[in-house]
Design a protein around this motif. Structure first.
Motif, PDB file in Angstrom:
ATOM      1  N   ALA A   1       5.564  -3.085  -4.453  1.00 42.27           N
ATOM      2  CA  ALA A   1       6.016  -2.338  -5.631  1.00 42.27           C
ATOM      3  C   ALA A   1       6.332  -3.319  -6.755  1.00 42.27           C
ATOM      4  O   ALA A   1       6.935  -4.357  -6.523  1.00 42.27           O
TER       5      ALA A   1
ATOM      6  N   ILE B   1      12.230   3.525  -9.029  1.00 40.92           N
ATOM      7  CA  ILE B   1      10.955   3.199  -8.390  1.00 40.92           C
ATOM      8  C   ILE B   1      11.140   3.409  -6.896  1.00 40.92           C
ATOM      9  O   ILE B   1      12.043   2.827  -6.289  1.00 40.92           O
ATOM     10  N   THR B   2      10.282   4.224  -6.308  1.00 45.92           N
ATOM     11  CA  THR B   2      10.325   4.467  -4.869  1.00 45.92           C
ATOM     12  C   THR B   2       9.014   4.014  -4.259  1.00 45.92           C
ATOM     13  O   THR B   2       7.942   4.358  -4.772  1.00 45.92           O
ATOM     14  N   GLU B   3       9.091   3.248  -3.189  1.00 46.78           N
ATOM     15  CA  GLU B   3       7.875   2.825  -2.483  1.00 46.78           C
ATOM     16  C   GLU B   3       7.867   3.471  -1.105  1.00 46.78           C
ATOM     17  O   GLU B   3       8.844   3.375  -0.377  1.00 46.78           O
ATOM     18  N   HIS B   4       6.761   4.108  -0.779  1.00 45.45           N
ATOM     19  CA  HIS B   4       6.680   4.882   0.455  1.00 45.45           C
ATOM     20  C   HIS B   4       5.853   4.148   1.509  1.00 45.45           C
ATOM     21  O   HIS B   4       4.745   3.711   1.219  1.00 45.45           O
ATOM     22  N   ASN B   5       6.417   4.052   2.719  1.00 47.19           N
ATOM     23  CA  ASN B   5       5.672   3.614   3.897  1.00 47.19           C
ATOM     24  C   ASN B   5       4.851   2.347   3.708  1.00 47.19           C
ATOM     25  O   ASN B   5       3.629   2.352   3.864  1.00 47.19           O
ATOM     26  N   PRO B   6       5.514   1.248   3.371  1.00 49.14           N
ATOM     27  CA  PRO B   6       4.752   0.008   3.203  1.00 49.14           C
ATOM     28  C   PRO B   6       4.231  -0.531   4.544  1.00 49.14           C
ATOM     29  O   PRO B   6       4.736  -0.177   5.601  1.00 49.14           O
TER      30      PRO B   6
END
Lengths: 336, 336
Positions: free
Chosen positions: B153, B312-317
């Motif tokens: 991200a 800011i959201t980051e999903h399932n890295p």
């Protein structure tokens, strides 16, 4: 130190907020970016064409009482650009979603004159993006438009600068603040009509709220995002579109109480046959984070080839937030 | 077309993911960015120093079976950089949160050699950020570290590029995936010990999970964000820190059921007496969107002077997401 002549096309809430923000940031722009600026031109329906190479007085302009008489009535847009010796044009005129004019023409003239062209107007993106982008490249100038979708949140520059070599497969968002605010009012028991009046009192909804209620504003934003970020020209007419007029107030209230509210959801997805895009009210599933995006806040979630999902949420924007989108574009334009 | 010799320091999951991603993106890098690359050097504890100016075979390296013998035992890091004629060094060695070494030394040598220095390692940020930044400027090279916080991200580049002239006042986030996953397991009735074992089985938690459980990893990330984005050097020791060991499994489960779960929350705020920063478990308020950030996803919310709030959201890295952070840094480094 670099000096820039700035010109404003349109001078409403956003224009005034931009000039105030530029003043607030004057020393920061000088110290961090070697940027000095003066406001050399303003044009609007009420002010006419105004220009002064010594710089207009920002405080007088914000107060609506410039000491300058407008240029002669026969002045053209091009003549005004020349009189103001424009280095950067901030285009903030009203949206015409059907044609993108006169905004597209202003931006073209600005680039042809040799100025950077920055717009808060999404009409030119859906009607003239590639032509303006190519003209900007040919003239070695910037054409930027961060403020057109989600105000000051960096959506376009995210993919232009911060996320290179990413293929966006799909997005989903809440992109129209007015309907989001109206749905919030309906959740508290107000009729659609009362909710619209409330949004108008807050200065959020237009006198004619059709563009928002019928999903047209949202469709233009979807088309702009698809055109630029999915690099696929899409006309707003090609966005499947259902507005919020048919929603029943009691049902909206009940859905909210159940934790699964209605939201006007924008989507686009690249498929085998091009990009499918839509705007429609949707009753959210339990646990959908979009349920918590209320008021005039907005959100967009991107699916990409390398990042499984990234969501950008912007909270409680104001005209200053939109003005910041224009300021960020100005800095980016002159940095590159 | 520009040709770059790429060198990897450390070659674990992230290194292998990076090489696979570079292969996947080879034609896109060529077509969109005029970038050609070869892998000219790899060093790791198990492989030793390997270099070949004709390019190492990526598939062999990913499989762990390079045909190249390591360089002579007396080879130094500097000698290896020279043998590989490094243009870009990807530093992916293990974190030493107490000293930032040997990673900081590798990055310094890379910059002194004249290579761009890119790291996935947050140790050098909290221990040597300003020295490495200034060295990079002096050498006309890039020092970048997007992958150190929130994987791929774009957190650092958001403020470096997409959000110029913004003053960050505060942030709040969920930045440690391991504890977030562990808390999720505890919400479903598992003990802390069982949850840790589950995270270890998934390859998320280390054999010694102390750095995560005690909030130390999160504190290093907070210190890195404060150091760079709030431009205020902060040592991880200066972050008030409470881990999750004292949380009771039944209470975690009950809080989750009530819709107000426990999360390990990172915060920082600029005040009259400098920056106050903390890491601590917090029972969220009803309606807090952070409640919906589950598993290994992460989130950060910024308060700034011009944007009231941006999240800011980051999903399932995955390791590919981290590798993308390194790739984005590579492109940004050679574009500027």
């Amino acid at each position: 130190m670099h000096h820039y002549n700035l010109c404003c096309v349109g001078f409403g809430n956003v224009g005034r907020a931009l000039v105030r923000l530029l003043e607030t940031k004057r020393s920061e722009l000088r110290e961090r970016y070697d940027i000095e600026w003066r406001l050399s031109g303003v044009m609007s329906r009420s002010l006419g064409y105004i220009a002064d190479l010594d710089g207009l007085n920002p405080a007088e302009l914000v107060a609506g009482t410039p000491r300058h008489a407008p240029l002669a009535p026969e002045t053209t847009f091009e003549g005004w650009l020349k009189a103001a010796d424009a280095d950067v044009v901030f285009e903030m005129s009203s949206l015409n979603p059907l044609t993108g004019q006169p905004a597209s023409g202003y931006l073209r003239s600005a680039l042809q004159y040799g100025a950077h062209a920055i717009t808060a107007n999404k009409g030119p993106i859906v009607h003239a993006y590639r032509a303006l982008r190519d003209l900007a490249r040919a003239r070695g100038r910037a054409f930027r438009f961060e403020a057109t979708v989600m105000d000051g949140a960096p959506i376009f520059s995210l993919f232009q600068e911060a996320l290179p070599a990413v293929q966006v497969r799909a997005f989903r968002g809440i992109l129209n603040s007015t309907t989001n605010l109206i749905l919030g009012e309906m959740e508290h028991g107000h009729s659609l009509e009362a909710a619209v009046r409330r949004a108008q009192q807050l200065g959020i909804a237009e006198t004619d709220p059709s563009a928002d209620l019928d999903g047209w504003d949202a469709a233009v934003k979807v088309a702009a995002l698809v055109t630029v970020i999915l690099d696929t020209p899409l006309h707003p007419d090609e966005v499947q579109r259902i507005g919020i007029r048919a929603l029943d107030s009691a049902e909206v209230q009940a859905a909210h109480a159940a934790g699964t509210p209605y939201k006007l959801i924008c989507t686009a997805r690249r498929g085998a046959h091009g990009v499918e895009a839509s705007v429609a009210p949707e009753r959210l599933q339990p646990g959908d984070p979009f349920a918590l995006v209320g008021g005039t806040s907005s959100v967009v979630h991107f699916e990409t080839d390398v990042l499984p999902g990234i969501t950008i949420t912007e909270h409680n924007p104001s005209p200053t937030t939109t003005a910041y989108g224009l300021l960020a574009d100005f800095i980016a334009a002159v940095r590159t």
